[in-house]
Design a protein around this motif. Structure first.
Motif, PDB file in Angstrom:
ATOM      1  N   LYS A   1       0.924  -1.605  -0.524  1.00 35.52           N
ATOM      2  CA  LYS A   1      -0.217  -0.538   0.180  1.00 35.52           C
ATOM      3  C   LYS A   1       0.728   0.869   0.261  1.00 35.52           C
ATOM      4  CE  LYS A   1      -3.859   2.254   2.565  1.00 35.52           C
ATOM      5  NZ  LYS A   1      -4.959   1.586   3.751  1.00 35.52           N
ATOM      6  N   GLY A   2       0.735   2.378  -1.207  1.00 31.54           N
ATOM      7  CA  GLY A   2       1.401   3.421  -0.892  1.00 31.54           C
ATOM      8  C   GLY A   2       2.693   3.062  -1.813  1.00 31.54           C
ATOM      9  N   GLU A   3       2.887   2.231  -2.600  1.00 29.83           N
ATOM     10  CA  GLU A   3       3.812   1.791  -3.404  1.00 29.83           C
ATOM     11  C   GLU A   3       4.148   1.580  -4.643  1.00 29.83           C
ATOM     12  OE1 GLU A   3       7.543  -0.652  -0.981  1.00 29.83           O
ATOM     13  OE2 GLU A   3       5.880  -1.917  -1.670  1.00 29.83           O
ATOM     14  N   ARG A   4       4.297   2.266  -5.307  1.00 29.14           N
ATOM     15  CA  ARG A   4       4.206   1.929  -6.938  1.00 29.14           C
ATOM     16  C   ARG A   4       5.775   1.763  -7.738  1.00 29.14           C
ATOM     17  NH1 ARG A   4       4.194   8.437  -8.871  1.00 29.14           N
ATOM     18  NH2 ARG A   4       6.117   9.603  -7.450  1.00 29.14           N
ATOM     19  N   LEU A   5       5.537   0.728  -8.720  1.00 24.73           N
ATOM     20  CA  LEU A   5       6.871   0.663  -9.614  1.00 24.73           C
ATOM     21  C   LEU A   5       6.999   2.044 -10.150  1.00 24.73           C
ATOM     22  CD1 LEU A   5       8.221  -1.891 -10.217  1.00 24.73           C
ATOM     23  CD2 LEU A   5       6.822  -2.729 -12.333  1.00 24.73           C
ATOM     24  N   ALA A   6       7.937   2.146 -10.355  1.00 22.33           N
ATOM     25  CA  ALA A   6       8.717   3.202 -11.725  1.00 22.33           C
ATOM     26  C   ALA A   6       9.952   1.861 -12.642  1.00 22.33           C
ATOM     27  CB  ALA A   6      10.104   3.979 -10.733  1.00 22.33           C
ATOM     28  N   ILE A   7       9.413   2.196 -13.703  1.00 26.94           N
ATOM     29  CA  ILE A   7       9.761   2.107 -15.120  1.00 26.94           C
ATOM     30  C   ILE A   7      10.667   2.878 -15.403  1.00 26.94           C
ATOM     31  CG2 ILE A   7       9.640   0.307 -17.296  1.00 26.94           C
ATOM     32  CD1 ILE A   7       7.362  -0.650 -15.876  1.00 26.94           C
TER      33      ILE A   7
ATOM     34  N   CYS B 287      10.307  -0.314  -6.772  1.00 26.68           N
ATOM     35  CA  CYS B 287       9.470  -0.440  -5.776  1.00 26.68           C
ATOM     36  C   CYS B 287       9.397   0.414  -4.809  1.00 26.68           C
ATOM     37  CB  CYS B 287       8.659  -1.980  -5.368  1.00 26.68           C
ATOM     38  SG  CYS B 287       8.892  -3.321  -7.154  1.00 26.68           S
ATOM     39  N   SER B 288       8.651   1.340  -4.886  1.00 31.63           N
ATOM     40  CA  SER B 288       9.128   2.063  -3.444  1.00 31.63           C
ATOM     41  C   SER B 288       7.510   3.242  -3.336  1.00 31.63           C
ATOM     42  CB  SER B 288      10.059   3.316  -3.763  1.00 31.63           C
ATOM     43  OG  SER B 288      10.681   4.374  -4.634  1.00 31.63           O
ATOM     44  N   GLY B 289       7.742   3.964  -2.482  1.00 34.67           N
ATOM     45  CA  GLY B 289       6.920   4.710  -2.445  1.00 34.67           C
ATOM     46  C   GLY B 289       7.613   6.389  -2.478  1.00 34.67           C
ATOM     47  N   ASP B 290       8.497   6.739  -3.226  1.00 37.24           N
ATOM     48  CA  ASP B 290       8.970   8.428  -3.452  1.00 37.24           C
ATOM     49  C   ASP B 290       7.902   8.643  -4.149  1.00 37.24           C
ATOM     50  OD1 ASP B 290      11.371   6.166  -2.511  1.00 37.24           O
ATOM     51  OD2 ASP B 290      11.809   5.969  -4.603  1.00 37.24           O
TER      52      ASP B 290
ATOM     53  N   ILE C  49      10.365   7.469 -17.850  1.00 31.07           N
ATOM     54  CA  ILE C  49       9.817   6.883 -16.767  1.00 31.07           C
ATOM     55  C   ILE C  49       7.884   6.999 -16.901  1.00 31.07           C
ATOM     56  CG2 ILE C  49       9.956   7.520 -13.988  1.00 31.07           C
ATOM     57  CD1 ILE C  49      12.383   9.606 -14.969  1.00 31.07           C
ATOM     58  N   SER C  50       7.269   5.997 -16.376  1.00 33.11           N
ATOM     59  CA  SER C  50       6.231   5.390 -15.744  1.00 33.11           C
ATOM     60  C   SER C  50       6.239   4.787 -14.793  1.00 33.11           C
ATOM     61  CB  SER C  50       6.004   4.441 -17.411  1.00 33.11           C
ATOM     62  OG  SER C  50       6.751   3.122 -17.150  1.00 33.11           O
ATOM     63  N   PHE C  51       4.900   4.419 -14.393  1.00 36.75           N
ATOM     64  CA  PHE C  51       4.617   3.595 -13.023  1.00 36.75           C
ATOM     65  C   PHE C  51       3.238   2.472 -13.381  1.00 36.75           C
ATOM     66  CE2 PHE C  51       6.286   8.312 -12.236  1.00 36.75           C
ATOM     67  CZ  PHE C  51       6.893   8.014 -11.285  1.00 36.75           C
ATOM     68  N   VAL C  52       3.780   1.738 -11.744  1.00 37.49           N
ATOM     69  CA  VAL C  52       2.668   0.819 -11.844  1.00 37.49           C
ATOM     70  C   VAL C  52       1.927   0.895 -10.874  1.00 37.49           C
ATOM     71  CG1 VAL C  52       1.839  -1.352 -12.188  1.00 37.49           C
ATOM     72  CG2 VAL C  52       3.092  -0.717 -13.720  1.00 37.49           C
ATOM     73  N   GLU C  53       0.452   1.618 -10.524  1.00 37.57           N
ATOM     74  CA  GLU C  53       0.214   1.853  -9.376  1.00 37.57           C
ATOM     75  C   GLU C  53       0.095   0.951  -8.347  1.00 37.57           C
ATOM     76  OE1 GLU C  53       0.288   4.781  -7.935  1.00 37.57           O
ATOM     77  OE2 GLU C  53       0.841   6.210  -9.884  1.00 37.57           O
TER      78      GLU C  53
END
Length: 838
Positions: free
Chosen positions: A423-429, A483-486, A521-525
């Motif tokens: 929870k609160g994390e996302r995968l930054a690509i 993977c982080s909450g950055d 850069i893109s994200f998976v929430e």
């Protein structure tokens, strides 16, 4: 008399049983041989399949990647005569080992019936296919396998496995059967191993079949005369003993016959399996009594001396891995009750040294009167095979050059990473692409390019703790996953850190190179859109925007970018369709002598006659061109139309005219491009001296490719006039004008607009005009839009010009009418005009 009758009857019964047992023994060994042959070849085919995946991920030309890796792969394939590379055209271009396979190098398989047919089968099915037996180019008899290797969805070539039939099959069959059986294998009427006709006609011969890479082989197996004599001698002895006992008492006779027959059967079945046990562990379990027999090899396989442990099912269970123990026991119980008659299973057993070894168990159930009575089979130590498969599997998901994951390895990890988000994390690509990498490859060679990639990977590994995964996904592109909450600001700071690491100087001999990187850069929430592939595509879209903004930048994906990407993809496909439909042609913009106002030539400008979007200029569609190959095709079509038009234009104009055609950097970078252009111009019926080839100023920078340099010189030798386009906007050194056969420079339109009233522009243009005059190089001004601009240039001895003030670009049919009209008007020479400078 009764005893004699009973003796004869017993003789007949035992004889029938003896024959049945021999047939069962032959059948058992036929199964063993079939499985051994299929298993050995399937292992080789699996190794070849992993090699194909490795070649598919390689960045070099496939034949080069094959040559670099063939030696290490060949070591895993002990049964091969040769491991070759076949190009998509069917020609063998690389062999390993080279010595002994000289006759195969350069062989065109498409000219040979069986290999050509098998290549077509492999091409159609996309799988490995074997030829029938044939005479090898290396000498001797054998069979050959072809496995297609794909590159961007198309076949880039074939891995070619060459087997010598007799040595290979001997090495498989002899350890199984020794000298007690005659074995032959045939592929239809052709012999693969042994004499099939002879083997199939022997007493007790059995003919069966096995499947190998799409081919059906017939297997004939029969016991040798020596082996039969041994069996019958044992049988005769048993009958004599039985007769003696029968002569003593009927009850004793019945008893001895029953027990003797059972003992003989047990012994013979065990003998058949003992042949397999020569190299593998043998087990034999009596399902009625629970007795267990374990061969000496079985004990040695696990590090023990023979008979060091009790021959019991408990011994086997104790050595089984805990995770395999219950499943295997349940499977054996089910097998005992319901069949089938054979079982193949893999599990782990504890070696005496404490390590776990992998065991392949092949077992057969013996049924009597419909009931399972015995379980017999072999245990084979396949630990080395599993380690080898693990190493090959690792190679299949690892980029061999950098040691990072490859695209396949990335795909396997992506979904797992996305699913692990808290929870609160996302995968930054992070999608990285190296700046100036192509220049390094072109100017310094592929070894320098490889060194640059390894240098980049080394810099990225310094940040390994910040990322869950790093992968090289092709060429000079890398993907990093975190993977982080950055926050976005944190991610941006990390992108800048990546750029600094990648930008560390690379020392190549006495040269120090510095590569930069652009990052998308893109994200998976967490809990959001889980379409991983789409997120990776979004990072790629963001990367393209970062590169458009300049080198060394990063960009976050935004939804609007996808719409642009869809438009780009649509236009790229429409461009490919347009090229096939000859929708690209040339418009012509006249060029005139600014003093005499006579027509001196025309510039051919690319136009796309789109069926729904109308006529598009180069500026409207070149931005969508995805590859250098498409640019070259457009160049070729425009050059063809321009040369065809030149003959008609010359017939309409009074004076000798030329046509200027843009030649892209991509086309000039191709080896042999000069000769190819020369041939196309001659084929179109034009004279090279009337064709000016326009080259961008940036093409002749100091980092230019040697191929470009050679092509420019060759074009001049062929008689073409070389023209430097957009002069004054780049960084061309004066040495480029001295070192290349430049016949004319074109002053860029940005320096011509308002030159009549801008003192700074006048200074720059005057310098260029003086430079051209001093070097004996003609100067043409492009983009002239007013009479005042034309007058200033004429007054300052600019030789020629083009622009909307003179004429717009026109299709050929309009241009001819314009020329006729202009020639009738006989325009007067440009009169000197006093220009008030700004």
């Amino acid at each position: 008399m009764v005893l004699l009758f009973l003796t004869v009857a017993a003789f007949m019964a035992v004889k029938a049983d003896q024959n049945s047992d021999i047939r069962n023994m032959v059948q058992t060994n036929a199964r063993l041989v079939s499985m051994a042959v299929e298993s050995r070849l399937e292992e080789d085919f699996a190794v070849a399949g992993l090699f194909a995946l490795q070649l598919q991920e390689a960045t070099q030309v496939m034949s080069e990647a094959f040559s670099l890796n063939a030696a290490s792969i060949f070591g895993y394939l002990e049964d091969l005569q040769a491991l070759n590379w076949v190009g998509p055209d069917g020609v063998i271009t690389a062999t390993h080992p080279p010595r002994g396979n000289e006759a195969a190098h350069g062989l065109d398989l498409s000219t040979l019936e069986a290999p050509a047919r098998t290549l077509d089968e492999a091409r159609l099915t996309g799988t490995l296919r074997l030829t029938p037996p044939l005479t090898l180019a290396q000498g001797g008899k054998g069979f050959v396998g072809y496995l297609p290797v794909y590159h961007h969805g198309e076949i880039g070539g074939f891995i070619n496995l060459v087997f010598r039939a007799e040595p290979l099959l001997d090495s498989i069959i002899r350890p199984q059967l020794g000298d007690d059986f005659i074995v032959a294998i045939a592929d239809g009427p052709l012999s693969v191993h042994g004499n099939f006709s002879h083997a199939s006609q022997q007493p007790f011969a059995l003919v069966t079949s096995l499947m190998v890479a799409g081919r059906t082989w017939d297997l004939a197996i029969a016991p040798t005369k020596t082996a039969l004599n041994d069996r019958f001698a044992l049988f005769d002895e048993a009958v004599l003993i039985a007769g003696f006992i029968l002569s003593c008492a009927l009850a004793a006779l019945v008893y001895v016959m029953g027990k003797g027959q059972e003992a003989i059967r047990d012994s013979e079945e065990r003998f058949a399996l003992a042949m397999k046990g020569a190299s593998d562990g043998l087990f034999d379990r009596d399902l009625r009594t629970g007795d267990v027999y374990l061969s000496p090899v079985w004990f040695r396989m696990l590090g023990y001396e023979p008979d060091a442990l009790p021959h019991s099912l408990d011994t086997v269970r104790e050595l089984l891995h805990p995770d395999d123990r219950e499943v295997l026991t349940e499977r054996l119980d089910d097998l005992r009750e319901n069949g089938p008659t054979n079982l193949e299973r893999e599990f782990r057993m504890r070696h005496r040294d404490g390590s776990w070894i992998s065991i392949l168990s092949r077992a057969f159930v013996v049924f009597k009167d419909g009931k399972a009575t015995r379980l017999v089979g072999t245990h084979v130590d396949i630990t080395a095979d599993r380690k080898r498969e693990h190493a090959l599997r690792r190679a299949a998901v690892t980029d061999h050059l950098t040691g990072l994951h490859n695209r396949r390895g990335l795909d396997e990890e992506l979904a797992t990473l996305a699913a692990s988000l808290g929870k609160g994390e996302r995968l930054a690509i992070f999608h990285l692409d190296l700046d100036r990498f192509k220049q390094v490859n072109d100017t310094e060679g592929h070894q320098a390019g490889d060194a640059a990639l390894c240098h980049t990977a080394s810099g990225l590994k310094e940040l390994e703790a910040e990322f869950e995964l790093m992968a090289r996904v092709g060429g000079d592109e890398f993907l990093l996953l975190r993977c982080s909450g950055d926050s976005d600001a944190d991610i941006a700071a990390l992108a800048k850190l990546i750029a600094r690491r990648v930008g560390q100087p690379l020392q190549l001999g006495d040269k120090s190179l510095r590569l930069g990187t652009s990052i998308g850069i893109s994200f998976v929430e967490h809990g959001g859109d889980s379409d991983i592939e789409r997120a990776v595509a979004d990072a790629d879209i963001a990367l393209k925007h970062a590169k458009e903004d300049g080198r060394g930048r990063h960009a976050f994906f935004e939804p609007g970018m996808r719409e642009e990407a869809v438009l780009r993809a649509t236009m790229q496909e429409e461009i490919r369709i347009g090229l096939r439909g000859d929708e690209f042609s040339a418009y012509f913009q006249p060029q005139v002598d600014l003093r005499t106002r006579k027509i001196v030539g025309f510039e051919a400008l690319a136009r796309w006659h789109h069926p729904t979007r109308g006529t598009l200029s180069a500026g409207q569609f070149l931005q969508f061109v995805a590859s250098s190959s498409v640019v070259k095709l457009i160049d070729r079509q425009v050059l063809h139309h321009a040369c065809k038009a030149l003959t008609l234009l010359q017939g309409t104009c009074k004076d000798l005219v030329t046509v200027s055609v843009n030649i892209s950097t991509e086309q000039l970078s191709e080896p042999g491009a000069a000769d190819e252009i020369y041939g196309e111009v001659l084929l179109a019926g034009a004279a090279p001296r009337q064709v000016r080839l326009e080259i961008l100023e940036t093409t002749l920078l100091g980092e230019r490719s040697p191929k470009i340099t050679e092509n420019v010189r060759r074009l001049a030798e062929h008689g073409f006039q070389i023209e430097l386009d957009d002069f004054g906007t780049g960084h061309t050194a004066i040495s480029s004008l001295l070192n290349f056969p430049i016949s004319r420079i074109k002053v860029d339109r940005s320096l011509i607009r308002h030159v009549d009233c801008d003192a700074r522009l006048q200074t720059v243009v005057h310098t260029i005009l003086e430079l051209g005059e001093n070097l004996g190089i003609d100067v043409l001004a492009e983009g002239i839009e007013t009479q005042a601009e034309a007058a200033y240039l004429a007054l300052n001895r600019c030789g020629s010009g083009q622009g909307y003030h003179i004429a717009r670009p026109m299709p050929l049919h309009e241009l001819k009418a314009w020329i006729v009209s202009r020639e009738r008007q006989q325009p007067a020479p440009m009169a000197p005009v006093l220009i008030q400078s700004g």
